[in-house]
Design a protein around this motif. Structure first.
Motif, PDB file in Angstrom:
ATOM      1  N   ARG A 120     -13.520  10.710 -32.569  1.00 37.38           N
ATOM      2  CA  ARG A 120     -13.032  11.401 -31.132  1.00 37.38           C
ATOM      3  C   ARG A 120     -14.123  12.459 -30.575  1.00 37.38           C
ATOM      4  O   ARG A 120     -13.853  12.404 -29.360  1.00 37.38           O
ATOM      5  N   VAL A 121     -14.982  12.908 -31.115  1.00 37.88           N
ATOM      6  CA  VAL A 121     -16.088  13.693 -30.662  1.00 37.88           C
ATOM      7  C   VAL A 121     -16.834  12.851 -29.783  1.00 37.88           C
ATOM      8  O   VAL A 121     -16.973  13.054 -28.503  1.00 37.88           O
ATOM      9  N   LEU A 122     -16.996  11.510 -30.109  1.00 39.82           N
ATOM     10  CA  LEU A 122     -17.864  10.670 -29.099  1.00 39.82           C
ATOM     11  C   LEU A 122     -17.034  10.127 -27.753  1.00 39.82           C
ATOM     12  O   LEU A 122     -17.353   9.664 -26.777  1.00 39.82           O
ATOM     13  N   ALA A 123     -15.740  10.524 -28.031  1.00 46.02           N
ATOM     14  CA  ALA A 123     -14.794  10.106 -26.824  1.00 46.02           C
ATOM     15  C   ALA A 123     -15.122  10.869 -25.476  1.00 46.02           C
ATOM     16  O   ALA A 123     -14.833  10.783 -24.422  1.00 46.02           O
ATOM     17  N   LEU A 124     -15.685  12.328 -26.003  1.00 48.63           N
ATOM     18  CA  LEU A 124     -15.854  13.249 -24.883  1.00 48.63           C
ATOM     19  C   LEU A 124     -17.182  12.726 -23.895  1.00 48.63           C
ATOM     20  O   LEU A 124     -17.339  13.488 -23.123  1.00 48.63           O
ATOM     21  N   GLN A 125     -17.899  11.649 -24.317  1.00 50.62           N
ATOM     22  CA  GLN A 125     -18.959  11.370 -23.438  1.00 50.62           C
ATOM     23  C   GLN A 125     -18.591  10.388 -22.225  1.00 50.62           C
ATOM     24  O   GLN A 125     -19.336   9.889 -21.617  1.00 50.62           O
ATOM     25  N   LEU A 126     -17.101  10.180 -22.556  1.00 52.14           N
ATOM     26  CA  LEU A 126     -16.719   9.178 -21.620  1.00 52.14           C
ATOM     27  C   LEU A 126     -16.302   9.724 -20.222  1.00 52.14           C
ATOM     28  O   LEU A 126     -16.395  11.132 -20.156  1.00 52.14           O
ATOM     29  N   ASP A 127     -16.042   9.039 -19.001  1.00 52.75           N
ATOM     30  CA  ASP A 127     -15.770   9.675 -17.864  1.00 52.75           C
ATOM     31  C   ASP A 127     -14.516  10.658 -18.053  1.00 52.75           C
ATOM     32  O   ASP A 127     -13.643  10.307 -18.599  1.00 52.75           O
ATOM     33  N   PRO A 128     -14.745  12.105 -17.641  1.00 47.31           N
ATOM     34  CA  PRO A 128     -13.967  13.028 -17.879  1.00 47.31           C
ATOM     35  C   PRO A 128     -12.362  12.768 -17.253  1.00 47.31           C
ATOM     36  O   PRO A 128     -11.808  13.772 -17.649  1.00 47.31           O
ATOM     37  N   TYR A 129     -12.449  12.009 -16.199  1.00 50.97           N
ATOM     38  CA  TYR A 129     -11.099  11.831 -15.321  1.00 50.97           C
ATOM     39  C   TYR A 129     -10.447  10.854 -15.584  1.00 50.97           C
ATOM     40  O   TYR A 129      -9.360  10.836 -15.731  1.00 50.97           O
ATOM     41  N   THR A 130     -11.194   9.578 -15.868  1.00 52.11           N
ATOM     42  CA  THR A 130     -10.222   8.430 -16.116  1.00 52.11           C
ATOM     43  C   THR A 130     -10.277   7.840 -17.404  1.00 52.11           C
ATOM     44  O   THR A 130      -9.301   6.903 -17.535  1.00 52.11           O
ATOM     45  N   VAL A 131     -11.198   8.005 -18.110  1.00 53.70           N
ATOM     46  CA  VAL A 131     -11.319   7.349 -19.354  1.00 53.70           C
ATOM     47  C   VAL A 131     -11.202   8.266 -20.736  1.00 53.70           C
ATOM     48  O   VAL A 131     -10.321   8.092 -21.597  1.00 53.70           O
ATOM     49  N   ALA A 132     -11.849   9.610 -20.590  1.00 57.32           N
ATOM     50  CA  ALA A 132     -11.769  10.378 -21.814  1.00 57.32           C
ATOM     51  C   ALA A 132     -10.178  10.775 -21.952  1.00 57.32           C
ATOM     52  O   ALA A 132      -9.819  11.072 -23.420  1.00 57.32           O
ATOM     53  N   PRO A 133      -9.623  11.004 -20.961  1.00 53.14           N
ATOM     54  CA  PRO A 133      -8.261  11.517 -21.281  1.00 53.14           C
ATOM     55  C   PRO A 133      -7.359  10.671 -22.116  1.00 53.14           C
ATOM     56  O   PRO A 133      -5.971  10.862 -22.608  1.00 53.14           O
ATOM     57  N   LEU A 134      -7.774   9.453 -22.037  1.00 58.77           N
ATOM     58  CA  LEU A 134      -7.082   8.357 -22.797  1.00 58.77           C
ATOM     59  C   LEU A 134      -7.417   8.367 -24.341  1.00 58.77           C
ATOM     60  O   LEU A 134      -6.784   7.649 -25.174  1.00 58.77           O
ATOM     61  N   TRP A 135      -8.662   9.084 -24.725  1.00 57.63           N
ATOM     62  CA  TRP A 135      -9.091   9.293 -26.137  1.00 57.63           C
ATOM     63  C   TRP A 135      -9.507   7.783 -26.561  1.00 57.63           C
ATOM     64  O   TRP A 135      -9.058   7.556 -27.821  1.00 57.63           O
ATOM     65  N   PRO A 136     -10.100   6.747 -25.789  1.00 59.48           N
ATOM     66  CA  PRO A 136     -10.430   5.660 -26.498  1.00 59.48           C
ATOM     67  C   PRO A 136     -11.715   5.893 -27.650  1.00 59.48           C
ATOM     68  O   PRO A 136     -12.924   6.572 -26.968  1.00 59.48           O
ATOM     69  N   ASP A 137     -11.542   5.761 -28.579  1.00 61.48           N
ATOM     70  CA  ASP A 137     -12.931   6.207 -29.744  1.00 61.48           C
ATOM     71  C   ASP A 137     -14.000   5.120 -29.620  1.00 61.48           C
ATOM     72  O   ASP A 137     -13.679   4.166 -29.029  1.00 61.48           O
ATOM     73  N   SER A 138     -15.029   5.663 -30.063  1.00 63.56           N
ATOM     74  CA  SER A 138     -16.238   4.751 -30.178  1.00 63.56           C
ATOM     75  C   SER A 138     -15.931   3.496 -30.710  1.00 63.56           C
ATOM     76  O   SER A 138     -16.579   2.500 -30.379  1.00 63.56           O
ATOM     77  N   VAL A 139     -15.212   3.447 -31.962  1.00 64.58           N
ATOM     78  CA  VAL A 139     -15.220   2.180 -32.769  1.00 64.58           C
ATOM     79  C   VAL A 139     -14.298   1.019 -31.763  1.00 64.58           C
ATOM     80  O   VAL A 139     -14.534  -0.089 -32.026  1.00 64.58           O
ATOM     81  N   SER A 140     -13.250   1.835 -31.349  1.00 59.55           N
ATOM     82  CA  SER A 140     -12.303   0.795 -30.549  1.00 59.55           C
ATOM     83  C   SER A 140     -13.177   0.295 -29.167  1.00 59.55           C
ATOM     84  O   SER A 140     -13.089  -0.990 -28.915  1.00 59.55           O
ATOM     85  N   ILE A 141     -13.924   1.017 -28.545  1.00 59.48           N
ATOM     86  CA  ILE A 141     -14.672   0.278 -27.560  1.00 59.48           C
ATOM     87  C   ILE A 141     -15.696  -0.593 -27.874  1.00 59.48           C
ATOM     88  O   ILE A 141     -15.747  -1.610 -27.436  1.00 59.48           O
ATOM     89  N   ALA A 142     -16.344  -0.479 -29.183  1.00 56.74           N
ATOM     90  CA  ALA A 142     -17.178  -1.369 -29.723  1.00 56.74           C
ATOM     91  C   ALA A 142     -16.607  -2.660 -30.144  1.00 56.74           C
ATOM     92  O   ALA A 142     -17.064  -3.788 -30.113  1.00 56.74           O
ATOM     93  N   GLY A 143     -15.385  -2.327 -30.567  1.00 55.61           N
ATOM     94  CA  GLY A 143     -14.378  -3.763 -30.939  1.00 55.61           C
ATOM     95  C   GLY A 143     -14.119  -4.533 -29.562  1.00 55.61           C
ATOM     96  O   GLY A 143     -14.222  -5.711 -29.715  1.00 55.61           O
TER      97      GLY A 143
END
Length: 349
Positions: A120-143
């Protein structure tokens, strides 16, 4: 400009959790002492200090200031910090020596990933307007990235399991590794999915750790090491953070950085690949053939201290030269989601 060499490297044990504080002091003090002993340097001999860490990971503002307790308050030091993996702190220190401001530098990185929920911490490096609010975690993105490669026929689940098995076997010779051991590919493929198509062995573990590297101007490097590892090329590039705007099965920034430094005749490569499929992407991006030994340390699949793992890749690669095992090596560090930012360094005896 002057050449710069790695003359010392040390890292703390990669562990699932440590009782120490999030400022890394308890992990840093022993490895500072280790590189002092190896190089014959003392605190007073270091011209510049630079660190890499993250306030988000530490859960406190200006965590790097607290980490300076590991150095000592007096006499005053010339110090800087980057809010990234310490591989980028090494780039800053490399420039300080190149331009003649100092002759020596000590670079360190630390991270206590166990203090929070890393995904969840790494989700904060995503776009703060369109992506981070959805909380896609780092492992899911890698998946998602791994699935794109599978569907495109670029790799198979067996290819990923083979990377994991080789990494764990290599880590048996690394006393600092968090995981090691021999595994059968077939057994790994029987493991359940964590984020389809990724299984637990495809994912770098949550790790607490720290690393430190000592740099010196090439003309002085032999004062501190018998066989210094000269940095003959270093480059870092960045891809767009918009995940849908780039081909996630490639790493254009790694390709560009690799072309800039030249990867021919490399004998050993330490790649910062937190997921098995990312090692395959990086090998292709850097044009590494089967004759190149990849991640003989086990890589970050066997221990991934955030904000120190990239620096440790440079240190592990340099160690192959310092100990006489290789003459030309490559090191890679990454930051951001799905291999967004990448640094490539080539070192030679």
């Amino acid at each position: 400009m002057r050449d710069v060499a790695v003359v010392g490297f040390a890292q703390a044990p990669n562990v699932r959790s440590t009782p120490g504080t999030t400022n890394g002091v308890e992990m840093l003090v022993p490895i500072f002492a280790e590189v002092y002993q190896r190089t014959g340097l003392s605190k007073e001999d270091i011209g510049f200090w630079c660190s890499g860490s993250s306030d988000y990971l530490a859960g406190r503002a200006f965590s790097f200031i607290s980490a300076i307790d590991a150095i000592g308050a007096f006499p005053p030091i010339h110090e800087s910090h980057v809010e990234m993996d310490a591989a980028w702190a090494l780039y800053e220190a490399w420039l300080k020596i190149r331009t003649g401001e100092v002759d020596t530098a000590l670079v360190y990185g630390f991270g206590k990933s166990s203090a929070g929920q890393l995904r969840r911490v790494l989700a904060l490096q995503l776009d703060p307007y369109t992506v981070a609010p959805l909380w896609p975690d780092s492992v899911s993105i890698a998946g998602l990235q791994a699935r794109l490669g599978l569907d495109a026929g670029l790799w198979s689940e067996k290819d990923l399991a083979e990377v994991a098995a080789r990494s764990r076997a290599d880590a048996t010779r690394n006393p600092r590794a968090q995981f090691s051991g021999t595994s059968e590919v077939a057994d790994l493929l029987d493991a359940p999915y964590v984020a389809d198509p990724l299984r637990a062995h495809d994912i770098a573990p949550v790790t607490d750790g720290a690393a430190v590297i000592v740099l010196a101007a090439a003309e002085r490097a032999h004062e501190f090491a018998e066989r210094p590892a000269v940095i003959t090329g270093i480059e870092h590039r960045v891809d767009t953070p918009v995940l849908g705007a780039r081909d996630l099965t490639r790493s254009p920034s790694t390709e560009a950085a690799g072309r800039a430094v030249g990867t021919g005749d490399v004998e050993v490569a330490e790649l910062h690949a937190p997921f098995t499929h990312q090692e395959l992407i990086l090998r292709t991006a850097l044009g590494l053939g089967d004759d190149v030994r990849v991640n003989p340390s086990g890589g970050v699949l066997t221990g991934n201290p955030m904000f120190a793992a990239g620096l440790a890749r440079i240190g592990e690669a340099a160690t192959r030269i310092l100990t006489g095992q290789a003459s030309k090596v490559l090191a890679h560090a990454t930051s951001g989601p799905a291999l967004q930012q990448n640094l490539v360094a080539v070192l030679e005896a």
